[in-house]
Scaffold this motif. Structure first.
Motif, PDB file in Angstrom:
ATOM      1  N   GLU A  76      35.007  68.203  25.078  1.00  0.00           N
ATOM      2  CA  GLU A  76      35.378  69.009  23.920  1.00  0.00           C
ATOM      3  C   GLU A  76      34.183  69.210  22.997  1.00  0.00           C
ATOM      4  OE1 GLU A  76      37.603  70.760  22.676  1.00  0.00           O
ATOM      5  OE2 GLU A  76      39.453  70.416  23.779  1.00  0.00           O
ATOM      6  N   ARG A  77      33.444  68.139  22.736  1.00  0.00           N
ATOM      7  CA  ARG A  77      32.326  68.250  21.805  1.00  0.00           C
ATOM      8  C   ARG A  77      31.207  69.102  22.377  1.00  0.00           C
ATOM      9  NH1 ARG A  77      32.449  61.905  20.025  1.00  0.00           N
ATOM     10  NH2 ARG A  77      33.816  62.144  18.234  1.00  0.00           N
TER      11      ARG A  77
ATOM     12  N   ARG B 255      30.327  73.577  15.901  1.00  0.00           N
ATOM     13  CA  ARG B 255      31.394  72.990  15.107  1.00  0.00           C
ATOM     14  C   ARG B 255      30.855  72.119  13.979  1.00  0.00           C
ATOM     15  NH1 ARG B 255      34.685  70.975  20.368  1.00  0.00           N
ATOM     16  NH2 ARG B 255      35.477  72.995  21.059  1.00  0.00           N
TER      17      ARG B 255
ATOM     18  N   ASP C  40      34.974  67.619  14.502  1.00  0.00           N
ATOM     19  CA  ASP C  40      35.905  67.623  15.626  1.00  0.00           C
ATOM     20  C   ASP C  40      37.271  68.112  15.179  1.00  0.00           C
ATOM     21  OD1 ASP C  40      34.115  66.550  17.571  1.00  0.00           O
ATOM     22  OD2 ASP C  40      34.399  64.548  16.723  1.00  0.00           O
TER      23      ASP C  40
ATOM     24  N   LEU D  46      35.853  60.083  15.814  1.00  0.00           N
ATOM     25  CA  LEU D  46      35.705  61.530  15.683  1.00  0.00           C
ATOM     26  C   LEU D  46      35.143  61.882  14.312  1.00  0.00           C
ATOM     27  CD1 LEU D  46      39.067  62.821  17.209  1.00  0.00           C
ATOM     28  CD2 LEU D  46      36.933  62.242  18.371  1.00  0.00           C
ATOM     29  N   SER D  47      34.497  63.056  14.234  1.00  0.00           N
ATOM     30  CA  SER D  47      34.060  63.576  12.938  1.00  0.00           C
ATOM     31  C   SER D  47      35.219  64.372  12.348  1.00  0.00           C
ATOM     32  CB  SER D  47      32.823  64.455  13.099  1.00  0.00           C
ATOM     33  OG  SER D  47      33.090  65.558  13.946  1.00  0.00           O
TER      34      SER D  47
ATOM     35  N   ALA E  25      35.963  73.780  13.738  1.00  0.00           N
ATOM     36  CA  ALA E  25      36.313  72.516  14.373  1.00  0.00           C
ATOM     37  C   ALA E  25      36.997  72.781  15.698  1.00  0.00           C
ATOM     38  CB  ALA E  25      37.231  71.701  13.461  1.00  0.00           C
ATOM     39  N   ALA E  26      37.105  71.737  16.485  1.00  0.00           N
ATOM     40  CA  ALA E  26      37.817  71.865  17.754  1.00  0.00           C
ATOM     41  C   ALA E  26      39.313  72.072  17.521  1.00  0.00           C
ATOM     42  CB  ALA E  26      37.597  70.612  18.611  1.00  0.00           C
TER      43      ALA E  26
ATOM     44  N   ILE F  72      39.991  64.982  22.861  1.00  0.00           N
ATOM     45  CA  ILE F  72      38.639  65.343  22.422  1.00  0.00           C
ATOM     46  C   ILE F  72      37.594  64.469  23.104  1.00  0.00           C
ATOM     47  CG2 ILE F  72      37.085  65.377  20.428  1.00  0.00           C
ATOM     48  CD1 ILE F  72      39.484  66.236  18.742  1.00  0.00           C
ATOM     49  N   GLN F  73      37.915  63.197  23.315  1.00  0.00           N
ATOM     50  CA  GLN F  73      36.965  62.285  23.945  1.00  0.00           C
ATOM     51  C   GLN F  73      36.999  62.320  25.467  1.00  0.00           C
ATOM     52  OE1 GLN F  73      38.263  58.773  21.824  1.00  0.00           O
ATOM     53  NE2 GLN F  73      36.636  58.973  20.309  1.00  0.00           N
TER      54      GLN F  73
END
Length: 587
Positions: A15-16, A22, A25, A47-48, A169-170, A330-331
């Motif tokens: 994802e990142r 972005r 996240d 996550l950010s 962002a995601a 996301i990870q």
């Protein structure tokens, strides 16, 4: 893993890597309790996270909630916050709904067998502190004016003191309340209606201390609630059938005193109001909690009457359900389809809360003779029939809420896991503070099992895995080693033989009572591969698809150890332990 953050699992992810433009996240819009808990969970997972709030930093949030129920306290316990909150509040072990139906939370199977009376701003204070410590970026005075999303992310347009800007962002989560701009931006309706108007809300001092820190009363023409903040201030909420006005009509101290006398029998010498407000209450629910990469939670997704004190609690449960799923996707630990389970699990809960709170408020407001008779019968049933009373208090507290489980799942799958005492002296909810899955197995049984993944109880994950032809299929006789940082292994205290996998939000993901070593090992390997991600041999959740199908078939054939899980609100419990030492820490 970040040594300073036990929940952190940082690193490059699919994802990142998909969009280097972005700014974060996840963007969380709305800094109330729901947004604060969600942002803190995501940041602690590594996550950010940016939290956007329309209010200036110097303007406090309007708080209406007073009650924190048992399941919410359990979730706060899983974040190391419950004990501090409880220490500053009042415990209520007898709950009377508008002076008529008595509920007994002291019998709840929880470490928190009570309703905690504490102001919403105390909950926000703890969650805010945690979010900041975890690294959440707060942006106040930031009003959302629109958004666009594409296959790789979401761009949110903001207006603030410095002008207009955009952030990307995601994923975006709208926790911005009943007038949610995020909900409007993604085109979701908010169907429903107003159920009560001209409710007066005030923070006051009293000349006479009430008999209880939490007092509720009702007549045919009024209802009222009086709750202590513990510092000399009290919250008054009241409704007077004969004083109906629009929200923008000012209320004064005399009106607050009047409604207290009507509903509670006396006004306790109400004086020195620090603020007074008037509001109306709606029953509304968005038909979907997700559109693409944008989610809704809390009052942005559902709103209902204040009856039962379930609003803030339901929003916090939304956040607890969504946070670990977003982090896993996301990870790169789970397929994006996992996010579909948020709608499947939380939307029915929101509907249930709308119905239950609506029933309470309608019974309280009923004015005609047939309605009063029906209310009297319903009250007597709740007060006299223990099974009905227990079910009511379990659902009101959140303890009785369960999520749907897949075909062939164990009877415990989808249900809340109690706070189990473990062999090393710790508790399950202490381990959940690390934000991971927890596998509980019998003493003497290795956590890493070997065996062909072709039998045993099927995992209850509601999201289908997606094949990945680029991944090699691992040997089904290899020992399973779940992805680093995704799993904590614990051991039952006592001789219970059930193997139990608990999700980061405290619900049972999978369990088995299988006794044959090969069957048990295969079921465990399939479940761990499915839920905790890739293994060193290159396996991913997609590799579990065929094994899971075979496991479900085998499990369905073994009715002595496997049952279809019940739906939301049904009752299922961890089987009675053989010894007191193996009992949950709840009681």
């Amino acid at each position: 893993m970040d040594a300073m953050n036990p929940r952190s699992d940082k690193g490059d992810t699919k994802e990142r890597a998909a969009d280097e433009s972005r700014d974060a996240d996840v963007l969380v819009v709305g800094a109330g309790p729901t947004g604060l808990l969600l942002a803190g969970d995501l940041a602690e997972a590594g996550l950010s996270v940016t939290l956007l709030e329309r209010r200036p930093d110097t303007t406090s949030n309007l708080t209406r909630a007073l009650a924190v129920h048992a399941r919410t306290l359990e979730q706060l316990d899983a974040r190391g916050l419950a004990d501090e909150l409880v220490a500053g509040g009042h415990r209520i072990t007898r709950l009377r709904l508008f002076g008529r139906a008595d509920l007994d939370p002291s019998q709840l199977p929880s470490r928190f067998p009570f309703v905690l009376i504490t102001p919403q701003f105390e909950v926000e204070r703890l969650l805010d502190r945690r979010a900041r410590k975890a690294g959440v970026v707060f942006r106040y005075d930031s009003e959302v004016t629109g958004l666009e999303q594409d296959a790789d992310g979401v761009t949110v347009h903001l207006r603030g003191a410095g002008g207009t800007t955009g952030v990307r962002a995601a994923y975006v989560v709208g926790t911005d309340g009943v007038r949610s701009t995020i909900r409007e931006a993604i085109g979701l309706p908010f169907p429903g209606k107003s159920v009560i108007r001209s409710v007066v809300l005030a923070d006051v001092r009293l000349a006479q201390e009430p008999e209880s820190p939490f007092t509720v009363g009702a007549t045919d023409d009024a209802f009222g609630l009086l709750g202590s903040f513990g510092d000399g201030w009290y919250r008054v909420i009241g409704w007077n059938r004969h004083r109906q006005a629009d929200d923008d009509t000012p209320a004064d101290l005399a009106e607050v005193q009047e409604v207290a006398r009507l509903a509670l029998g006396k006004d306790y010498g109400i004086h020195d109001a620090r603020w007074i407000s008037r509001f109306h209450s709606d029953e509304r629910q968005a038909p979907e909690y997700r559109v693409g990469r944008v989610f809704l939670a809390g009052d942005a997704a559902h709103v209902h009457s204040p009856a039962g004190g379930q609003g803030m609690n339901t929003g916090l449960q939304d956040a607890a359900n969504l946070g670990w799923k977003l982090a896993a996707v996301i990870q790169g630990h789970a397929p994006a389809a996992l996010l579909d389970s948020y709608q499947a699990e939380r939307h029915p809960v929101g509907k249930m809360v709308l119905r239950s709170s609506g029933a309470i408020i309608r019974l309280a407001l009923v004015h005609h003779a047939p309605g009063r008779a029906a209310r009297a019968v319903a009250t007597q049933l709740v007060n006299r029939l223990r099974p009905l009373s227990r079910r009511a208090v379990r659902n009101l507290s959140g303890i009785g809420i369960a999520y749907p489980a897949g075909p062939g799942a164990h009877r415990l799958a989808g249900h809340r896991a109690p706070d189990i005492h473990l062999a090393d002296g710790s508790r399950l909810y202490e381990l959940l503070r690390r934000g991971r899955f927890v596998l509980i197995t019998p003493a003497g049984e290795p956590a890493i099992a070997q065996g062909p993944a072709n039998s045993g109880d099927a995992p209850s994950h509601p999201a289908p895995a997606r094949p990945d032809a680029s991944r090699p299929t691992p040997s089904r006789t290899d020992a399973l080693r779940p992805a680093d940082g995704r799993l904590i292994h614990a051991v039952w205290r006592g001789d219970r033989r059930t193997a139990l996998l608990v999700r980061p939000d405290g619900y049972v993901a999978w369990a088995t009572d299988a006794t044959a070593p090969a069957e048990r090992a295969a079921a465990l390997r399939t479940a761990l591969l499915h839920w905790t991600g890739s293994t060193p041999d290159g396996a991913t959740p997609a590799d579990a698809t065929s094994a899971r199908s075979a496991a479900a078939s085998a499990a369905a054939a073994d009715t002595s150890t496997t049952r279809t899980a019940t739906s939301t609100g049904a009752s299922a419990v961890i089987p009675a332990p053989a010894h007191d030492a193996d009992r949950p820490a709840d009681r």
